[in-house]
Motif scaffolding. Structure first.
Motif, mmCIF file in Angstrom:
data_model
loop_
_atom_site.group_PDB
_atom_site.id
_atom_site.type_symbol
_atom_site.label_atom_id
_atom_site.label_comp_id
_atom_site.label_asym_id
_atom_site.label_seq_id
_atom_site.Cartn_x
_atom_site.Cartn_y
_atom_site.Cartn_z
ATOM 1 N N ALA A 313 0.854 -1.124 0.019
ATOM 2 C CA ALA A 313 0.008 -0.041 -0.009
ATOM 3 C C ALA A 313 0.915 1.282 -0.086
ATOM 4 O O ALA A 313 1.909 1.374 0.533
ATOM 5 N N ARG A 314 0.408 2.141 -0.525
ATOM 6 C CA ARG A 314 1.021 3.655 -0.752
ATOM 7 C C ARG A 314 0.264 4.626 0.292
ATOM 8 O O ARG A 314 -1.179 4.408 0.006
ATOM 9 N N ALA A 315 0.966 5.566 0.800
ATOM 10 C CA ALA A 315 0.074 6.645 1.421
ATOM 11 C C ALA A 315 -0.396 7.523 0.523
ATOM 12 O O ALA A 315 0.623 8.195 -0.357
ATOM 13 N N VAL A 316 -1.589 8.206 0.699
ATOM 14 C CA VAL A 316 -2.191 8.821 -0.565
ATOM 15 C C VAL A 316 -2.344 10.179 0.087
ATOM 16 O O VAL A 316 -2.677 11.069 -0.566
ATOM 17 N N ALA A 317 -2.859 10.248 1.538
ATOM 18 C CA ALA A 317 -2.984 11.506 2.139
ATOM 19 C C ALA A 317 -2.599 11.501 3.546
ATOM 20 O O ALA A 317 -2.631 10.293 4.301
ATOM 21 N N ALA A 318 -2.190 12.716 3.946
ATOM 22 C CA ALA A 318 -1.676 12.617 5.510
ATOM 23 C C ALA A 318 -1.526 14.017 6.007
ATOM 24 O O ALA A 318 -1.503 14.875 5.123
ATOM 25 N N THR A 319 -1.190 14.241 7.099
ATOM 26 C CA THR A 319 -1.072 15.611 7.614
ATOM 27 C C THR A 319 0.204 16.327 6.841
ATOM 28 O O THR A 319 1.302 15.815 6.780
ATOM 29 N N GLY A 320 0.009 17.500 6.287
ATOM 30 C CA GLY A 320 1.025 18.237 5.792
ATOM 31 C C GLY A 320 1.156 17.830 4.200
ATOM 32 O O GLY A 320 2.032 18.451 3.591
ATOM 33 N N ALA A 321 0.422 16.890 3.704
ATOM 34 C CA ALA A 321 0.587 16.365 2.271
ATOM 35 C C ALA A 321 -0.157 17.654 1.400
ATOM 36 O O ALA A 321 -0.853 18.183 1.867
ATOM 37 N N ASP A 322 -0.017 17.439 0.457
ATOM 38 C CA ASP A 322 -0.083 18.434 -0.823
ATOM 39 C C ASP A 322 -1.784 18.084 -0.777
ATOM 40 O O ASP A 322 -2.280 17.000 -1.098
ATOM 41 N N GLY A 323 -2.647 19.280 -0.754
ATOM 42 C CA GLY A 323 -4.115 19.144 -1.110
ATOM 43 C C GLY A 323 -4.823 19.117 0.279
ATOM 44 O O GLY A 323 -5.756 19.411 0.373
ATOM 45 N N VAL A 324 -4.075 18.495 1.448
ATOM 46 C CA VAL A 324 -4.734 18.590 2.830
ATOM 47 C C VAL A 324 -4.592 19.990 3.393
ATOM 48 O O VAL A 324 -3.356 20.436 3.535
ATOM 49 N N SER A 326 -3.459 23.259 5.335
ATOM 50 C CA SER A 326 -2.537 23.277 6.377
ATOM 51 C C SER A 326 -3.319 23.301 7.840
ATOM 52 O O SER A 326 -4.382 24.050 8.178
ATOM 53 N N GLY A 327 -2.971 22.440 8.748
ATOM 54 C CA GLY A 327 -3.238 22.477 10.210
ATOM 55 C C GLY A 327 -4.391 21.359 10.198
ATOM 56 O O GLY A 327 -5.010 21.157 11.229
ATOM 57 N N TRP A 328 -4.547 20.757 9.096
ATOM 58 C CA TRP A 328 -5.691 19.676 9.280
ATOM 59 C C TRP A 328 -4.975 18.291 9.050
ATOM 60 O O TRP A 328 -3.944 18.251 8.845
ATOM 61 N N VAL A 329 -5.935 17.287 9.494
ATOM 62 C CA VAL A 329 -5.426 15.967 9.586
ATOM 63 C C VAL A 329 -6.456 15.062 8.900
ATOM 64 O O VAL A 329 -7.508 15.562 8.622
ATOM 65 N N VAL A 330 -6.058 13.864 8.320
ATOM 66 C CA VAL A 330 -6.886 12.891 7.981
ATOM 67 C C VAL A 330 -7.735 12.453 9.244
ATOM 68 O O VAL A 330 -7.281 11.827 10.218
ATOM 69 N N ASN A 331 -9.149 12.330 9.192
ATOM 70 C CA ASN A 331 -10.112 12.361 10.046
ATOM 71 C C ASN A 331 -10.356 10.760 10.122
ATOM 72 O O ASN A 331 -10.927 10.366 9.180
ATOM 73 N N GLU A 332 -9.890 9.989 11.272
ATOM 74 C CA GLU A 332 -10.480 8.650 11.407
ATOM 75 C C GLU A 332 -11.982 8.449 11.283
ATOM 76 O O GLU A 332 -12.497 7.453 11.023
ATOM 77 N N ASN A 333 -12.855 9.419 11.455
ATOM 78 C CA ASN A 333 -14.316 9.332 11.728
ATOM 79 C C ASN A 333 -14.906 9.500 10.154
ATOM 80 O O ASN A 333 -16.233 9.481 9.996
ATOM 81 N N GLY A 334 -14.230 9.951 9.281
ATOM 82 C CA GLY A 334 -14.892 10.103 7.950
ATOM 83 C C GLY A 334 -14.821 8.813 7.227
ATOM 84 O O GLY A 334 -13.718 8.083 7.164
ATOM 85 N N ASP A 335 -15.771 8.485 6.385
ATOM 86 C CA ASP A 335 -16.048 7.413 5.642
ATOM 87 C C ASP A 335 -15.036 7.092 4.590
ATOM 88 O O ASP A 335 -15.065 8.268 3.810
ATOM 89 N N LEU A 336 -14.617 6.009 4.402
ATOM 90 C CA LEU A 336 -13.748 5.986 3.158
ATOM 91 C C LEU A 336 -14.686 5.447 2.016
ATOM 92 O O LEU A 336 -15.531 4.314 2.318
#
Length: 947
Positions: A313-324, A326-336
Motif C-alpha cells: 500500500a502507498r500513502a496517498v494523504a496525510a498531515t502536511g501532504a499536498d491538498g490537505v 494546513s493544520g488539518w489531519v486525516v480524520n478517522e471518523n470520515g467514511d472511506l
C-alpha cells in the motif's frame, strides 16, 4: 336505522353541551360473548402479541429460483424460510437470521441466533457481554438434491463476496485457561514504577479474532489470527483484512488470494488500522492507519491505498501532504468510499484538535456550566445534543487515483456538507451550508445555501441562496406544467413541499416531475414539459408515482418499460402500471384493485417478479410470478392462526365538516357486523389517514396508541376521520372535522351514543385534550403526551434534539402561523388548559418523564388542573421512557391498562385497582394494580395486581 332530523339536532346539542349518561345495560363479558357467538371465533386478547408474526429480510437469488425470508414473532424465536420459487421445495431453519445467497444461487448463508430463552436467562444471570450466547453460521447447499445444512458454532460475523462461492467469518475467542496462582510470578518488591515513569496512555488498538476463509464447494478452510476487520474484493478473488496483535508485532493490513495464494502484507507496523474498504469495481483496497506516526504523543492517520494483485500500500494523504489544508489531519471518523470505477477515493479531513490541558482539579473544585448566549447559532441544548457529532465531524475530500494521487479538499468549515453525484463519478457535487441561518431553525425553519462543487479542483459556485430545507418555491422545471407541482393538501403555514421528489432519467437527460396525479418529463435546458402519463391520472383520479424495481439503476430508464405505482385518491384502490419515458401511449394496467400494493421487485438476471399486497384482513404475503404478475404463487403464510379469531372489515365513510368541507375516513366494523345492534365505538385520529384504508394491522402492544385489529375484534366499531386544518385554529379544525363525522355514524343507529370513546397520542393527544373542553360527546378519552398549554410549550425545548419548540407552533404541525406576541389570543384559545373547567369526560393520559418531543410538564399541567377541579383524570408515567414506549414490557402493560380503561367506561366492565384506587408510591414495584375490582367489593392494595 335512521334518526329523524329533530332527534339528530337534539343529539348534536347534547354532544356539545352535556355528558350523556353511561349505560350499564351490558357488561364487558356480554359484549365479548356476543361477538364470539356471532362469529364462532375467539376475540383477540393480550396473550396473542408474542406469537403473531411479521415477515421480513426478504432476498432472492439473481436467477430468481430461490427466495428467502423470515417469520419473526412479537417475542420469541424466528424462523428462516429458504424456498424454491418454481417448485414445492422449502427449507425451514429455526432461529435463522438474515440470509444472503452466493451470486450463482448455489448456497444460502445465514446466522442461526441463540434461543430467545437462553439469551433471557443469560441476562437474568447478569452474564457479561463476552460470555453471552453467540450465533452459529448456517451454510445450506441449494444446488442439486442434497439438503445438508452445515452448522459452524461461535461465529460473530460473516461476509459473502459479490462473486464466487466463498464465505469469510470470524469466531468468538476461545476462553483462555486460567494459569492458577502457582503460575503467577510475583512482582519483585521495590520495583514499582517510579513517579513520572508510568507508561503514557496510548490509543486503544482494539482486539482481533480468528478469521476463517472457507471454500463452500470443497469445504477447505484457511485461518488467520488476530483479525480486526475484513472485506472481499469486488470479484471475490481476494480477501483483505487488518490485524492487531497483543505485542504489535503482527499489526498491519494484509490480502489473501481466495484461490489459495500466500498472504501478502499491504502495510505493517504497530498502530491502529481502521476504515477498511474495497472498490465496487476492480481490486482497489483502502484503509487508514496511524502506524507511521505511532511513536508520536498523538498519532495521526494516513490514508493508504493498494491493489490486491500488486505491491504494498502507498500513502496517498496525510498531515502536511499536498491538498490537505494546513493544520488539518486525516480524520478517522470520515467514511472511506471509492467511486464506482475505483478511480477516485473519498475520505474525511478535519482541523487538528486542540490538545486538552492536564486536569489537576479536585472534584469539589470543578465547575460545569452551560453558557447560553443570544448570539449562538444553535441553542445550547441543541449544541450539547450535537456535541459528539461536531467533535467527530469530517470534511469530505477526494484523492484522484487516476491523476497521480492528487488530493482535493471539497468540504470546508464554511461549506461543511458535500453530496456526491453518480456514485462518485460525477465531475460536480452539491455543496450546502446552513451556517448563516442556524438561529432561524428555532422559529422559522431550515435554510441553506447551495453550491456546485467541482470535484476535479474543489472550486465552488453559488447556485442558490437561502433555500428552505423542506421544498421551497417552485423553480423553472414546473413552468411548463399546467398544474401545481406542490402538495395541494399541505396546510402548514410555511413553504409548500413538492408533490413528489423529482427523478432524473438515465444520463441526466430529463427530469420527471409530479403534479397531484400525473408525471411530467421536463427538459432541464429549455424547461419544455410533456406528460409522461398522458393526463390519465387526472382524468381517472389516479395518482401515478415512479416505482423503481432495480436498486442499482442509475436513473429512470428512458428506452424500456418503467413501472408506476397507481393510487386512486378517492376510492383508495391501487395497482401497478407500465409506461415508457419515450412513448406516447397512456400507462398500461398490470394489476389493480381494492387493496394496497406494497412492493414490487425483480430478480437481477431473470423475469421472476415478487410483489406484495394487503387489505385490512390480508397480510402482505410474498407472491412470485412472471412480468404480467398474473397466476402468482403465494410463497408465505405468515399468520394462519388469524382464521381462528374474530377480525373485521374496513370501509370508506364520507361526511361534511362543520365548515362545509367534504371529508373521508375509515370505518372498521367487527366481523359479523349486525346493523340492528348497538355497538361501542372508538375514535382515533392524527391528521389524514384515510389513504391507509387497505393497510393490514397485526395485533401488537403499541408504543402509544390503540391497536385497531385488537379493538375491532373485541366488538368495537372504530372510526378514523381525516382532518384538514385552518391556519391559526388547529383545535377548532379538529372539532369541525371529527364531531360531524361521529354524529353521522351515530345517525345510522348501530353505535350506542353513550359508549363512544376517543384515543390519540402527541398531536392526536393535543386535539383530544382540546375537544373534551368543548364537547361531551365522548364517554371516555385517552390523550397521550398532549400539549395542554401552548403559551408555556412555545418557549420550551424538545430535549431529544435540543431544539426550541417555537418553530412547530409558528410553522409546522400546530399551525398557529404567528408568534406568541402577534397571535397571543390564538395560543390561549387553542390551549386546553385555559378551558379545563369545562371538562366532563374521564381522561387517561400517558406522558413519560424522558419525553424528548413534548415536555412532560405539559401532561402535568393538565393533570393538576383537572385534579384541582375534581375531574376524573389519570396520568401514567413509565419511568425513563420517551415520547412513546420502547420497552416491550411497558407496551404490554400500557395496552392492558388502556383496554381496561375503555372497557370500564364503554362496556361497563369492573374497574381495575389502579383506576379505582390508584397505586401509592409505597407500593411501587410491589403491585401493578391490574386486578379488577369485583362489583360491591373494594380490593385492598396488597391484593391488587401483585407481581
Amino acid at each position: 336505522m335512521h334518526r329523524p332530523a329533530s332527534a339528530r339536532l337534539a343529539l348534536l346539542l347534547g354532544a356539545l353541551l352535556a355528558l350523556p349518561a353511561t349505560s350499564a345495560a351490558q357488561t364487558v363479558s356480554a359484549d365479548i360473548q356476543r361477538q364470539e357467538q356471532i362469529t364462532g371465533k375467539q376475540v383477540l386478547d393480550h396473550t396473542v402479541y408474542d406469537t403473531w408474526r411479521s415477515l421480513d429480510d426478504e432476498a432472492m437469488t439473481p436467477d430468481g429460483r430461490w427466495l428467502t425470508f423470515r417469520y419473526v414473532p412479537g417475542e420469541g424465536d424466528a424462523e428462516l424460510i429458504v424456498r424454491r420459487t418454481d417448485e414445492d421445495r422449502v427449507h425451514t431453519v429455526s432461529r435463522g437470521g438474515e440470509a444472503t445467497f452466493t451470486d450463482d444461487g448455489s448456497w444460502a448463508v445465514f446466522t442461526i441466533v441463540p434461543a430467545h430463552e437462553a439469551v433471557r436467562d443469560a441476562r437474568r444471570d447478569e452474564v457479561s457481554e463476552d460470555e453471552m450466547p453467540v450465533d452459529t453460521l448456517g451454510l445450506l447447499r441449494l444446488a442439486g438434491d442434497t439438503d445438508d445444512l452445515v452448522r459452524i458454532p461461535g461465529v460473530t460475523s460473516f461476509r459473502v463476496p459479490d462473486s464466487g462461492t466463498w464465505v469469510a467469518y470470524t469466531l468468538k475467542p476461545e476462553e483462555e485457561e486460567s494459569a492458577g496462582e502457582e503460575d503467577e510470578e510475583p512482582e519483585p518488591a521495590g520495583e514499582e514504577e517510579e513517579e513520572g515513569e508510568e507508561e503514557e496512555e496510548r490509543p486503544e488498538r482494539g482486539e482481533g479474532r480468528i478469521l476463517v476463509l472457507r471454500n463452500l464447494e470443497t469445504g477447505a478452510e484457511a485461518r488467520f489470527e488476530d483479525v480486526r476487520d475484513y472485506r472481499f474484493t469486488a470479484d471475490g478473488a481476494a480477501l483483505a483484512f487488518t490485524r492487531v496483535t497483543s505485542d504489535g508485532s503482527g499489526d498491519g493490513a494484509y490480502v489473501a488470494s481466495t484461490g489459495g495464494g500466500d498472504v501478502r502484507p499491504l502495510h505493517q507496523g504497530m498502530g491502529r488500522y481502521t476504515g477498511l474498504v474495497t472498490a465496487p469495481e476492480g481490486d482497489g483496497i483502502a484503509f487508514l492507519t496511524d502506524a507511521p506516526d505511532w511513536a508520536a504523543d498523538t498519532p495521526e492517520f494516513s490514508l493508504m491505498v493498494a491493489q490486491a494483485g500488486e505491491g504494498p500500500a502507498r500513502a496517498v494523504a496525510a498531515t502536511g501532504a499536498d491538498g490537505v489544508p494546513s493544520g488539518w489531519v486525516v480524520n478517522e471518523n470520515g467514511d472511506l468510499e471509492f467511486s464506482r470505477t475505483g478511480r477516485r477515493l473519498f475520505f474525511g479531513t478535519a482541523p487538528r484538535t486542540m490538545e486538552e490541558a492536564e486536569d489537576t482539579l479536585l472534584e469539589s473544585d470543578r465547575v460545569e456550566v452551560d453558557v447560553w448566549n443570544w448570539k449562538d447559532p444553535y441553542l445550547q441544548p441543541m449544541q450539547l445534543v450535537q456535541r459528539e457529532d461536531e467533535l467527530e465531524r469530517a470534511y469530505r475530500s477526494v484523492v484522484h487515483l487516476d491523476d497521480g494521487d492528487r488530493v482535493v479538499q471539497l468540504a470546508t468549515e464554511a461549506m461543511p456538507e458535500v453530496t456526491l453525484a453518480d456514485e462518485g463519478e460525477g465531475d460536480y457535487a452539491v455543496g450546502a451550508s446552513d451556517l448563516a441561518y442556524r438561529q432561524l431553525v428555532s422559529w422559522d425553519g431550515s435554510y441553506e445555501d447551495v453550491y456546485a462543487v467541482d470535484v476535479r479542483d474543489g472550486s465552488t459556485r453559488m447556485v442558490r441562496e437561502k433555500i428552505r430545507g423542506e421544498g421551497g418555491d417552485p423553480v423553472n422545471l414546473s413552468a411548463g406544467i399546467p398544474h401545481p407541482t406542490w402538495d395541494e393538501l399541505d396546510d402548514h403555514p410555511q413553504g409548500l413541499p413538492p408533490e413528489a421528489f423529482p427523478v432524473w432519467t438515465e444520463g441526466d437527460r430529463e427530469v420527471v416531475v409530479a403534479d397531484r396525479f400525473d408525471l411530467w418529463v421536463v427538459d432541464p435546458e429549455s424547461g419544455e414539459a410533456r406528460s409522461l402519463t398522458e393526463g390519465t391520472g387526472r382524468e381517472q383520479g389516479i395518482q401515478f408515482r415512479y416505482l423503481s424495481v432495480d436498486p442499482d439503476e442509475r436513473g429512470m430508464p428512458r428506452d424500456e418499460d418503467i413501472h408506476l405505482r397507481a393510487f386512486h385518491t378517492t376510492t383508495k384502490a391501487s395497482g401497478i402500471y407500465r409506461d415508457r419515458v419515450q412513448g406516447s401511449e397512456p400507462p398500461r394496467r398490470i394489476v389493480y384493485g381494492d387493496r394496497a400494493y406494497t412492493a414490487l421487485r425483480k430478480a437481477e438476471d431473470a423475469e421472476v417478479w415478487v410483489h406484495s399486497w394487503s387489505t385490512f384482513q390480508d397480510y402482505p404475503e410474498l407472491y412470485v410470478s412472471g412480468p404480467s404478475l398474473q397466476d402468482a404463487r403465494c410463497m408465505s403464510v405468515t399468520n394462519p392462526q388469524q382464521s381462528d379469531y374474530s377480525w373485521g372489515t374496513a370501509e370508506l365513510t364520507e361526511w361534511t365538516s362543520t365548515d362545509g368541507t367534504p371529508l373521508q375516513g375509515i370505518l372498521y366494523k367487527p366481523e359479523g357486523f349486525d346493523p340492528s345492534l348497538e355497538y361501542p365505538m372508538m375514535v382515533y385520529f392524527y391528521e389524514r389517514m384515510s389513504d391507509g384504508l387497505h393497510r393490514h394491522i397485526t395485533p401488537s402492544p403499541g408504543s402509544s396508541s390503540i391497536n385497531f385489529a385488537f379493538y375491532v375484534s373485541r366488538g368495537y366499531v372504530l372510526f378514523i376521520p381525516d382532518i384538514p386544518y385552518k391556519i391559526g385554529w388547529p383545535g377548532e379544525s379538529a372539532m369541525n372535522a371529527v364531531v360531524p363525522g361521529v354524529l353521522d355514524i351515530l345517525d345510522e343507529g348501530y353505535v350506542d351514543p353513550a359508549r363512544v370513546g376517543v384515543q390519540g397520542h402527541s398531536w392526536g393527544g393535543y386535539q383530544i385534550a382540546y375537544m373534551v373542553t368543548r364537547t361531551n360527546l365522548f364517554a371516555a378519552a385517552e390523550a397521550g403526551a398532549p400539549v395542554a398549554n401552548m403559551t408555556s410549550a412555545y418557549g420550551g425545548i424538545r430535549w431529544a434534539s435540543g431544539m426550541s419548540r417555537m418553530f412547530q407552533y409558528e410553522r409546522t404541525q400546530s399551525r398557529i402561523g404567528g408568534t406568541l406576541w402577534d397571535a397571543q389570543h390564538r395560543y390561549i384559545e387553542n390551549s386546553p388548559l385555559f378551558m379545563a373547567d369545562k371538562v366532563e369526560t374521564p381522561i387517561l393520559m400517558m406522558h413519560n418523564d424522558e419525553d424528548g418531543a413534548v415536555p412532560w410538564y405539559q401532561g402535568i399541567e393538565f393533570f393538576v388542573a383537572l385534579r384541582r377541579l375534581q375531574k376524573p383524570v389519570w396520568l401514567l408515567n413509565y419511568n425513563g421512557e420517551g415520547h412513546g414506549l420502547s420497552e416491550r414490557a411497558n407496551r404490554k402493560d400500557w395496552s392492558i391498562r388502556m383496554q381496561q380503561f375503555f372497557d370500564h367506561f364503554l362496556m361497563d366492565a369492573p374497574p381495575p385497582v389502579w383506576l379505582d384506587q390508584g397505586v401509592p408510591a409505597t407500593l411501587k414495584g410491589r403491585t401493578l394494580g391490574l386486578e379488577l375490582v369485583a362489583p360491591g367489593r373494594r380490593v385492598s392494595q396488597e391484593e391488587g395486581g401483585a407481581r
